[in-house]
Design a protein around this motif. Structure first.
Motif, short mmCIF file in Angstrom:
data_model
loop_
_atom_site.label_atom_id
_atom_site.label_comp_id
_atom_site.label_asym_id
_atom_site.label_seq_id
_atom_site.Cartn_x
_atom_site.Cartn_y
_atom_site.Cartn_z
N ASP A 17 32.10 25.29 4.04
CA ASP A 17 32.01 25.03 5.48
C ASP A 17 33.36 25.14 6.18
OD1 ASP A 17 32.90 22.73 4.17
OD2 ASP A 17 32.02 21.39 5.66
N GLN A 18 34.40 25.53 5.44
CA GLN A 18 35.74 25.72 6.00
C GLN A 18 36.16 27.18 5.80
OE1 GLN A 18 37.50 23.23 7.56
NE2 GLN A 18 35.67 21.98 7.28
N PRO A 19 35.92 28.05 6.78
CA PRO A 19 36.22 29.48 6.62
C PRO A 19 37.67 29.77 6.23
CG PRO A 19 34.93 29.12 8.60
CD PRO A 19 35.31 27.77 8.07
N ALA A 20 38.59 28.93 6.68
CA ALA A 20 40.00 29.16 6.34
C ALA A 20 40.23 29.03 4.84
CB ALA A 20 40.89 28.17 7.09
N SER A 21 39.43 28.21 4.17
CA SER A 21 39.63 28.05 2.73
C SER A 21 39.23 29.32 1.98
CB SER A 21 38.90 26.82 2.20
OG SER A 21 37.50 26.96 2.26
N ARG A 23 39.39 32.35 3.23
CA ARG A 23 40.45 33.33 3.53
C ARG A 23 41.68 33.07 2.67
NH1 ARG A 23 38.84 32.39 8.68
NH2 ARG A 23 40.62 31.05 9.12
N CYS A 24 42.04 31.81 2.53
CA CYS A 24 43.20 31.46 1.71
C CYS A 24 43.01 31.92 0.28
CB CYS A 24 43.43 29.95 1.77
SG CYS A 24 44.81 29.37 0.78
N TRP A 25 41.83 31.63 -0.29
CA TRP A 25 41.53 32.04 -1.66
C TRP A 25 41.62 33.56 -1.80
CZ3 TRP A 25 41.65 31.72 -6.54
CH2 TRP A 25 40.87 32.52 -7.34
N SER A 26 41.01 34.27 -0.88
CA SER A 26 40.99 35.73 -0.94
C SER A 26 42.41 36.30 -0.86
CB SER A 26 40.14 36.29 0.20
OG SER A 26 40.12 37.68 0.16
N GLU A 27 43.20 35.80 0.07
CA GLU A 27 44.57 36.31 0.23
C GLU A 27 45.43 36.01 -0.98
OE1 GLU A 27 46.04 34.86 3.96
OE2 GLU A 27 44.41 35.80 5.07
N PHE A 43 45.15 32.36 -11.43
CA PHE A 43 44.58 31.90 -10.16
C PHE A 43 43.15 31.46 -10.39
CE2 PHE A 43 47.99 34.70 -8.99
CZ PHE A 43 48.57 34.06 -7.91
N VAL A 44 42.78 30.27 -9.87
CA VAL A 44 41.41 29.80 -9.98
C VAL A 44 40.95 29.24 -8.63
CG1 VAL A 44 41.55 29.26 -12.44
CG2 VAL A 44 42.09 27.50 -10.78
N ASN A 45 39.67 29.43 -8.36
CA ASN A 45 39.04 28.88 -7.16
C ASN A 45 38.23 27.67 -7.60
OD1 ASN A 45 37.83 28.38 -4.72
ND2 ASN A 45 36.44 30.12 -4.83
N LEU A 46 38.51 26.53 -6.99
CA LEU A 46 37.79 25.31 -7.28
C LEU A 46 37.00 24.94 -6.03
CD1 LEU A 46 37.22 22.88 -9.13
CD2 LEU A 46 39.32 21.85 -8.23
N SER A 47 35.71 25.18 -6.06
CA SER A 47 34.85 24.93 -4.90
C SER A 47 34.42 23.47 -4.86
CB SER A 47 33.62 25.82 -4.97
OG SER A 47 32.67 25.42 -4.00
N ARG A 48 34.55 22.87 -3.69
CA ARG A 48 34.10 21.48 -3.51
C ARG A 48 32.61 21.35 -3.80
NH1 ARG A 48 33.89 19.72 2.41
NH2 ARG A 48 32.10 21.09 2.24
N ASP A 49 31.81 22.33 -3.39
CA ASP A 49 30.37 22.24 -3.60
C ASP A 49 29.97 22.40 -5.06
OD1 ASP A 49 30.28 21.86 -0.91
OD2 ASP A 49 29.06 23.62 -0.47
N ALA A 50 30.68 23.24 -5.79
CA ALA A 50 30.36 23.46 -7.21
C ALA A 50 30.94 22.38 -8.11
CB ALA A 50 30.87 24.83 -7.65
N ASN A 51 32.00 21.71 -7.66
CA ASN A 51 32.70 20.71 -8.49
C ASN A 51 33.01 19.45 -7.68
OD1 ASN A 51 33.41 22.54 -10.93
ND2 ASN A 51 34.04 23.72 -9.14
N MET A 58 40.32 14.22 -7.81
CA MET A 58 41.66 14.71 -7.45
C MET A 58 42.14 14.15 -6.12
SD MET A 58 41.20 18.69 -8.63
CE MET A 58 42.87 19.24 -8.27
N GLY A 59 41.24 13.54 -5.36
CA GLY A 59 41.60 12.95 -4.08
C GLY A 59 41.76 13.96 -2.97
N ILE A 60 41.18 15.12 -3.11
CA ILE A 60 41.32 16.18 -2.11
C ILE A 60 40.25 16.00 -1.04
CG2 ILE A 60 41.19 18.67 -1.73
CD1 ILE A 60 42.35 18.95 -4.59
N THR A 61 40.72 15.95 0.21
CA THR A 61 39.80 15.78 1.34
C THR A 61 40.00 16.84 2.42
OG1 THR A 61 41.33 14.24 2.41
CG2 THR A 61 39.62 13.29 1.00
N ARG A 62 41.04 17.66 2.28
CA ARG A 62 41.32 18.72 3.26
C ARG A 62 41.26 20.06 2.56
NH1 ARG A 62 46.68 16.91 6.19
NH2 ARG A 62 46.29 18.83 7.30
N PHE A 63 40.72 21.05 3.26
CA PHE A 63 40.49 22.37 2.67
C PHE A 63 41.02 23.45 3.59
CE2 PHE A 63 37.38 19.29 1.41
CZ PHE A 63 37.43 19.36 0.05
N PRO A 64 41.69 24.43 3.05
CA PRO A 64 41.98 24.61 1.63
C PRO A 64 43.14 23.73 1.19
CG PRO A 64 43.02 26.36 2.88
CD PRO A 64 42.23 25.53 3.86
#
Length: 79
Positions: A17-21, A23-27, A43-51, A58-64
């Motif tokens: 739900d965060q398009p910037a995340s 884009r960041c992963w892709s770039e 490089f790995v992508n860790l999706s909030r929805d999948a994990n 990890m305490g992550i609340t902001r994306f990316p």
């Protein structure tokens, strides 16, 4: 790979739900720097929805969010 071979891992934590995340992963994943350093850095992508549990632990609340690990230790954490 990071613990075994010492190659740093760049984890990009994304949220659909965060398009910037996305884009960041892709770039980061297909950009010139990543292509030039492929094999030296993982490089790995860790999706909030999948994990969700891992991201919460990890305490992550902001994306990316970008987290860099080397030999099991966090070297950098940026959002």
């Amino acid at each position: 790979m990071t613990n075994e071979h010492g190659a740093p891992t760049v984890a990009v934590v994304t949220a659909p739900d965060q398009p910037a995340s996305a884009r960041c992963w892709s770039e980061l994943n297909v950009g010139a720097w990543a292509r030039a350093n492929r094999g030296l850095v993982q490089f790995v992508n860790l999706s909030r929805d999948a994990n969700p549990e891992l991201v919460r632990t990890m305490g992550i609340t902001r994306f990316p969010t970008v987290v860099v690990y080397a030999r099991g230790a966090v070297l950098a954490h940026r959002w």
